[in-house]
Design an enzyme around this catalytic site. Structure first.
Site, PDB file in Angstrom:
ATOM      1  N   PRO A  17       0.789  -1.230   0.000  1.00 28.78           N
ATOM      2  CA  PRO A  17       0.000   0.000   0.000  1.00 28.78           C
ATOM      3  C   PRO A  17       0.827   1.289   0.000  1.00 28.78           C
ATOM      4  CG  PRO A  17      -0.117  -1.096   2.134  1.00 28.78           C
ATOM      5  CD  PRO A  17       0.536  -2.055   1.185  1.00 28.78           C
ATOM      6  N   ASN A  18       0.296   2.250  -0.727  1.00 30.21           N
ATOM      7  CA  ASN A  18       0.833   3.621  -0.826  1.00 30.21           C
ATOM      8  C   ASN A  18       2.078   3.736  -1.703  1.00 30.21           C
ATOM      9  OD1 ASN A  18      -1.159   4.777   1.015  1.00 30.21           O
ATOM     10  ND2 ASN A  18      -0.074   3.638   2.610  1.00 30.21           N
ATOM     11  N   ARG A  25       5.103  10.945  -2.535  1.00 30.92           N
ATOM     12  CA  ARG A  25       4.941  10.592  -1.132  1.00 30.92           C
ATOM     13  C   ARG A  25       6.233  10.815  -0.338  1.00 30.92           C
ATOM     14  NH1 ARG A  25       4.855   4.412   1.054  1.00 30.92           N
ATOM     15  NH2 ARG A  25       4.207   4.929   3.168  1.00 30.92           N
ATOM     16  N   TYR A  30      11.357   8.673   0.985  1.00 28.02           N
ATOM     17  CA  TYR A  30      11.306   7.647  -0.060  1.00 28.02           C
ATOM     18  C   TYR A  30      11.966   8.058  -1.379  1.00 28.02           C
ATOM     19  CZ  TYR A  30       8.071   5.561   3.230  1.00 28.02           C
ATOM     20  OH  TYR A  30       7.525   5.024   4.364  1.00 28.02           O
ATOM     21  N   ASN A  81       7.908  -5.697  -1.378  1.00 30.23           N
ATOM     22  CA  ASN A  81       7.938  -4.589  -0.427  1.00 30.23           C
ATOM     23  C   ASN A  81       6.518  -4.521   0.127  1.00 30.23           C
ATOM     24  OD1 ASN A  81       7.941  -2.303   1.055  1.00 30.23           O
ATOM     25  ND2 ASN A  81       8.917  -0.991  -0.478  1.00 30.23           N
ATOM     26  N   ALA A  84       3.384  -0.883   4.582  1.00 27.65           N
ATOM     27  CA  ALA A  84       2.855  -0.891   5.955  1.00 27.65           C
ATOM     28  C   ALA A  84       2.419  -2.289   6.408  1.00 27.65           C
ATOM     29  CB  ALA A  84       1.694   0.082   6.064  1.00 27.65           C
ATOM     30  N   HIS A  87       4.400  -4.613   8.875  1.00 28.12           N
ATOM     31  CA  HIS A  87       4.341  -4.495  10.328  1.00 28.12           C
ATOM     32  C   HIS A  87       3.014  -4.980  10.916  1.00 28.12           C
ATOM     33  CE1 HIS A  87       7.661  -2.036   9.047  1.00 28.12           C
ATOM     34  NE2 HIS A  87       6.854  -1.140   8.495  1.00 28.12           N
ATOM     35  N   ASP A  94       1.289 -15.571   6.222  1.00 28.11           N
ATOM     36  CA  ASP A  94       0.785 -16.946   6.125  1.00 28.11           C
ATOM     37  C   ASP A  94       0.673 -17.388   4.667  1.00 28.11           C
ATOM     38  OD1 ASP A  94       0.693 -17.152   8.860  1.00 28.11           O
ATOM     39  OD2 ASP A  94      -1.495 -17.134   9.020  1.00 28.11           O
ATOM     40  N   GLU A 105      12.462  -9.721   1.077  1.00 27.81           N
ATOM     41  CA  GLU A 105      11.716  -8.532   1.517  1.00 27.81           C
ATOM     42  C   GLU A 105      12.591  -7.296   1.316  1.00 27.81           C
ATOM     43  OE1 GLU A 105      10.520  -8.788   5.653  1.00 27.81           O
ATOM     44  OE2 GLU A 105      10.337  -6.610   5.792  1.00 27.81           O
ATOM     45  N   HIS A 107      12.831  -2.823   1.441  1.00 27.71           N
ATOM     46  CA  HIS A 107      12.293  -1.522   1.842  1.00 27.71           C
ATOM     47  C   HIS A 107      13.174  -0.426   1.281  1.00 27.71           C
ATOM     48  CE1 HIS A 107       9.483  -3.390   4.555  1.00 27.71           C
ATOM     49  NE2 HIS A 107      10.470  -4.182   4.933  1.00 27.71           N
ATOM     50  N   LEU A 108      12.542   0.632   0.820  1.00 29.12           N
ATOM     51  CA  LEU A 108      13.290   1.796   0.320  1.00 29.12           C
ATOM     52  C   LEU A 108      14.043   2.464   1.468  1.00 29.12           C
ATOM     53  CD1 LEU A 108      10.197   2.862  -1.633  1.00 29.12           C
ATOM     54  CD2 LEU A 108      12.380   2.715  -2.817  1.00 29.12           C
ATOM     55  N   ARG A 114      13.847   4.280  11.865  1.00 34.96           N
ATOM     56  CA  ARG A 114      12.581   5.021  11.941  1.00 34.96           C
ATOM     57  C   ARG A 114      11.799   4.633  13.205  1.00 34.96           C
ATOM     58  NH1 ARG A 114       9.666   4.636   6.366  1.00 34.96           N
ATOM     59  NH2 ARG A 114       8.497   6.359   7.305  1.00 34.96           N
ATOM     60  N   ARG A 118       8.013   0.275  13.145  1.00 37.91           N
ATOM     61  CA  ARG A 118       8.517  -0.239  11.858  1.00 37.91           C
ATOM     62  C   ARG A 118       9.654  -1.242  12.049  1.00 37.91           C
ATOM     63  NH1 ARG A 118       6.045   3.316   8.121  1.00 37.91           N
ATOM     64  NH2 ARG A 118       5.709   5.353   9.072  1.00 37.91           N
TER      65      ARG A 118
HETATM   66  C1  DQA Z   1       8.465   0.920   3.429  1.00 38.39           C
HETATM   67  C2  DQA Z   1       8.622   1.091   4.931  1.00 38.39           C
HETATM   68  C3  DQA Z   1       7.315   0.876   5.655  1.00 38.39           C
HETATM   69  O1  DQA Z   1       7.487   1.056   7.059  1.00 38.39           O
HETATM   70  C4  DQA Z   1       6.274   1.872   5.175  1.00 38.39           C
HETATM   71  O2  DQA Z   1       5.032   1.623   5.779  1.00 38.39           O
HETATM   72  C5  DQA Z   1       6.162   1.912   3.700  1.00 38.39           C
HETATM   73  C6  DQA Z   1       7.360   1.806   2.873  1.00 38.39           C
HETATM   74  C7  DQA Z   1       9.766   1.246   2.658  1.00 38.39           C
HETATM   75  O3  DQA Z   1       9.863   0.836   1.505  1.00 38.39           O
HETATM   76  O4  DQA Z   1      10.640   1.944   3.184  1.00 38.39           O
HETATM   77  O5  DQA Z   1       5.082   2.143   3.155  1.00 38.39           O
HETATM   78  O6  DQA Z   1       8.150  -0.439   3.165  1.00 38.39           O
END
Ligand code: DQA
Length: 152
Positions: A17-18, A25, A30, A81, A84, A87, A94, A105, A107-108, A114, A118
């Site tokens: 998401p997002n 954003r 990011y 990735n 959110a 977490h 699952d 996995e 993450h940017l 942070r 997280r």
């Molecule tokens: C994220 C880190 C997460 O904590 C956050 O909710 C994101 C982006 C990252 O790529 O840094 O949406 O996964």
């Protein structure tokens, strides 16, 4: 030629998401790179590595769970990735555990620099590994790590 096509490794890339808002954003966290650009980068890198890359972004947990289920028989590994959902989502963890495909996995941002919420990932314990903090480079490194894992 036919054999090559049949044995091409395929990687499913999932963005949570997002991440569709990348570029707009919180650019201080990011960066300014867009999701399209990241997908383009992964496709190019995939060509170098001779793997197929299929990307999907969703803001919905169930869509991501369905995509993980659908990966069975189609893809050999998952680069994710979870954003959110990293977490919060026992359901995505699952699903990944159920299909038992190798997962990396990414993450940017460096999630460990942070907020405390997280610092916990539901995905990390069932992943081959995690890469965090290198911006879009996290994805490129993650793809390399996953392909390396699949070929070793
Ligand atoms: C994220 C880190 C997460 O904590 C956050 O909710 C994101 C982006 C990252 O790529 O840094 O949406 O996964």
């Amino acid at each position: 030629m036919l054999n090559d096509t049949l044995t091409t490794v395929s990687i499913l890339v999932l963005h949570g998401p997002n991440l569709n808002l990348l570029g707009l954003r919180e650019p201080d966290i990011y960066g300014s790179v867009t999701l399209d650009k990241i997908n383009q980068l992964l496709e190019e890198e995939g060509k170098q590595l001779e793997v197929k890359v299929c990307a999907l972004q969703s803001n919905h947990e169930g869509v991501l769970v369905d995509a993980v289920h659908d990966a069975l028989g189609k893809h050999q590994g998952i680069l994710i990735n979870p954003a959110a959902y990293t977490h919060t989502s026992v359901a995505i963890r699952d699903a990944l555990a159920a299909v038992a495909l190798p997962v990396v996995e990414v993450h940017l941002s460096n999630v460990y620099q942070r907020e405390a919420f997280r610092h916990h990932s539901f995905i990390a314990p069932i992943a081959v590994g995690q890469i965090s903090g290198f911006g879009e480079e996290s994805y490129r490194l993650g793809l390399h790590a996953l392909v390396h894992h699949l070929r070793k």
